[in-house]
Motif scaffolding. Structure first.
Motif, mmCIF file in Angstrom:
data_model
loop_
_atom_site.group_PDB
_atom_site.id
_atom_site.type_symbol
_atom_site.label_atom_id
_atom_site.label_comp_id
_atom_site.label_asym_id
_atom_site.label_seq_id
_atom_site.Cartn_x
_atom_site.Cartn_y
_atom_site.Cartn_z
ATOM 1 N N ARG A 208 16.769 29.180 23.135
ATOM 2 C CA ARG A 208 17.562 29.724 21.937
ATOM 3 C C ARG A 208 17.039 29.479 20.598
ATOM 4 N N SER A 209 16.644 30.575 19.723
ATOM 5 C CA SER A 209 16.122 30.363 18.314
ATOM 6 C C SER A 209 17.080 30.576 17.401
ATOM 7 N N GLU A 210 17.380 29.613 16.380
ATOM 8 C CA GLU A 210 18.085 29.911 15.332
ATOM 9 C C GLU A 210 17.183 30.745 14.330
ATOM 10 N N SER A 211 15.940 30.339 14.182
ATOM 11 C CA SER A 211 15.119 31.282 13.335
ATOM 12 C C SER A 211 14.888 32.537 13.607
ATOM 13 N N LEU A 212 15.072 32.960 14.939
ATOM 14 C CA LEU A 212 14.850 34.151 15.526
ATOM 15 C C LEU A 212 16.262 35.073 15.096
ATOM 16 N N ARG A 213 17.259 34.447 15.155
ATOM 17 C CA ARG A 213 18.597 34.641 14.868
ATOM 18 C C ARG A 213 18.836 35.175 13.254
ATOM 19 N N SER A 221 27.506 31.251 13.458
ATOM 20 C CA SER A 221 28.551 31.619 13.966
ATOM 21 C C SER A 221 29.028 33.016 14.056
ATOM 22 N N ASP A 222 27.809 34.006 13.738
ATOM 23 C CA ASP A 222 28.053 35.386 14.039
ATOM 24 C C ASP A 222 27.720 35.689 15.568
ATOM 25 N N ILE A 223 28.189 36.775 16.125
ATOM 26 C CA ILE A 223 27.910 37.141 17.331
ATOM 27 C C ILE A 223 26.838 38.241 17.606
ATOM 28 N N THR A 254 29.264 41.213 13.208
ATOM 29 C CA THR A 254 28.368 41.475 14.491
ATOM 30 C C THR A 254 27.215 42.110 14.306
ATOM 31 N N LYS A 255 25.968 41.723 15.068
ATOM 32 C CA LYS A 255 24.950 42.414 14.894
ATOM 33 C C LYS A 255 24.516 43.087 16.338
ATOM 34 N N SER A 292 18.600 33.997 22.489
ATOM 35 C CA SER A 292 19.226 34.011 21.167
ATOM 36 C C SER A 292 20.263 34.979 20.975
ATOM 37 N N ALA A 293 20.761 35.722 21.846
ATOM 38 C CA ALA A 293 22.008 36.585 21.733
ATOM 39 C C ALA A 293 23.287 35.770 22.286
ATOM 40 N N ASP A 294 24.264 36.721 22.392
ATOM 41 C CA ASP A 294 25.426 35.989 22.863
ATOM 42 C C ASP A 294 26.064 36.997 24.204
ATOM 43 N N VAL A 295 26.102 38.214 23.599
ATOM 44 C CA VAL A 295 26.788 39.208 24.767
ATOM 45 C C VAL A 295 25.716 40.166 25.104
ATOM 46 N N PHE A 296 25.400 40.346 26.326
ATOM 47 C CA PHE A 296 24.533 41.716 26.744
ATOM 48 C C PHE A 296 25.330 42.642 27.374
#
Length: 410
Positions: A208-213, A221-223, A254-255, A292-296
């Motif tokens: 997981r990459s916060e820089s990518l997000r 905190s965004d989904i 949300t993204k 780095s995502a949350d929901v697929f």
């Protein structure tokens, strides 16, 4: 030593023999699709176990552009043409004479055919004539694609061809028990359930990459919703966009990140200009996108398995999918993912919204998904494949039908 013990020893010795395997496939890396990926994982696993594996495939654009630097000594290339509807991929031309010549001088123990195109058809005919054991994969629902590409009238002919093709082989490997039952109703025989695996050391939440997000405009905190796959009509991406619209109406921050390329990309970008279209991603970069995502979100109903489902699960994502293919086999809805009845679009949208709005649920589903993915290693899949191929040889030698002799432990 009893007779049963003797037979067990004989079987163990037979299954330890290193095989000469020719794998025939229309697609192979660096082409990016589920079939190419899973075939390469199987080939690499068999080679790791000291089997001698040659890959017979069409010449790809990359082979010519890179002056054949993509070709290894274990590749055997045939001439190719672009595939209709998939112009970036190529199919092998009929090559029976070429294969006959090769197999008369370098006879393999078994021929494994991964795809049902002209090259695969030639391989079936050549191997039959030379009495070489043949296994095949059922990897793509071509008959289900026909209506989507406005050639629904050809579906009976496509089914008839697939039935002839696979019934001409000694064993056809299918990824789920449900698909096995469906194919049996269409007249296919000698079917063996062979699940797909996942490399949990590669697909992992640790990437997981916060820089990518942040490059997506997502705060911690965004989904982030993720889609991975070919941008084509059979992937049902209109439902993906409708689900995202429903989420955005409640949570505008949300993204949506869409990984992949294909003929629908331009129209999808126009329909959803706020989505992030990342194009094709490979290797570590692809794994980072998952992690780095949350929901697929996976609305496809044409998969035979759907490798992206188990890749997302290994990456600790909350998967929302139809109760179909891999999701139907691997996900217990509400426990390690969310599934709805195939074709219920409103329920699908509601499941995406419900999941996205509940961060504790996302985290709980993701943790359970990882535990499920760890049970499906490629090592286990390769071991089962080895046993199937050994049994094909033994059955051919004894002129008896092969049987199911090995079960992946769960």
């Amino acid at each position: 030593m009893t007779e049963n013990t003797q037979q067990i020893v004989i079987d163990d010795i037979a299954h330890s023999r290193k095989l000469h395997i020719d794998v025939v496939t229309e697609t192979y890396p660096p082409e990016v699709n589920g079939v190419a990926h899973t075939i390469s994982m199987l080939v690499n696993g068999l080679r790791k176990n000291q089997h001698h594996v040659f890959v017979i495939r069409p010449e790809q654009d990359a082979d010519r552009q890179d002056e054949r630097r993509n070709v290894t000594q274990s590749d055997f290339l045939v001439k190719s043409l672009p595939i209709p509807f998939y112009r970036e991929l190529r199919m092998g031309l009929p090559s029976k004479k070429i294969l006959m010549k090769r197999w008369k001088t370098k006879r393999p123990d078994v021929v494994h055919i991964a795809t049902e195109g002209p090259l695969g058809w030639s391989a079936v005919r050549a191997a039959q004539e030379l009495n070489i054991p043949i296994s095949s994969d059922f990897r793509t629902n071509f008959h289900a694609y026909s209506a989507m590409y406005k050639i629904g009238c050809l579906e009976p002919l496509i089914i008839a061809y697939l039935r002839w093709f696979h019934n001409a082989t000694d064993k056809t490997m299918v990824p789920t028990a449900k698909l096995k039952n469906e194919l049996q109703t269409l007249g296919l025989i000698n079917l063996e359930v062979m699940p797909r695996g996942v490399d949990t050391s590669h697909f992992s939440s640790h990437l997981r990459s916060e820089s990518l997000r942040a490059s997506w405009g997502a705060h911690p905190s965004d989904i982030v919703l993720l889609s991975v796959g070919r941008l084509a009509v059979e992937k049902n991406l209109e439902l993906l966009l409708r689900s995202y619209e429903a989420v955005q109406a409640i949570s505008p921050r949300t993204k949506l990140v869409i990984v992949g390329d294909g003929p629908l990309r331009v129209s999808l970008e126009k329909q959803c200009p706020h989505a992030i279209f990342a194009g094709t991603q490979r290797g570590t970069e692809l794994a980072q996108y998952y992690a780095s995502a949350d929901v697929f979100v996976f609305p496809s109903l044409t998969e035979t398995f759907g490798n992206v489902t188990i890749e997302a699960m290994a990456s600790s994502l909350a998967v929302v999918a139809y109760r179909h293919a891999a999701a139907g086999d691997l996900i217990e809805s509400g426990v390690n993912g969310m599934t709805v009845a195939p074709g219920d679009e409103q329920a699908f949208i509601e499941a995406v919204v419900e999941t996205t709005m509940n961060q504790p649920l996302i985290h709980g589903l993701g943790r359970a998904a990882v535990d499920t993915a760890r049970l499906h290693s490629w090592e286990a899949i390769v071991r089962k494949t080895e046993h199937v191929l050994h049994d094909l040889m033994r059955a051919r030698n004894k002129k008896e039908p092969c049987h199911d002799s090995f079960i992946i432990p769960t």
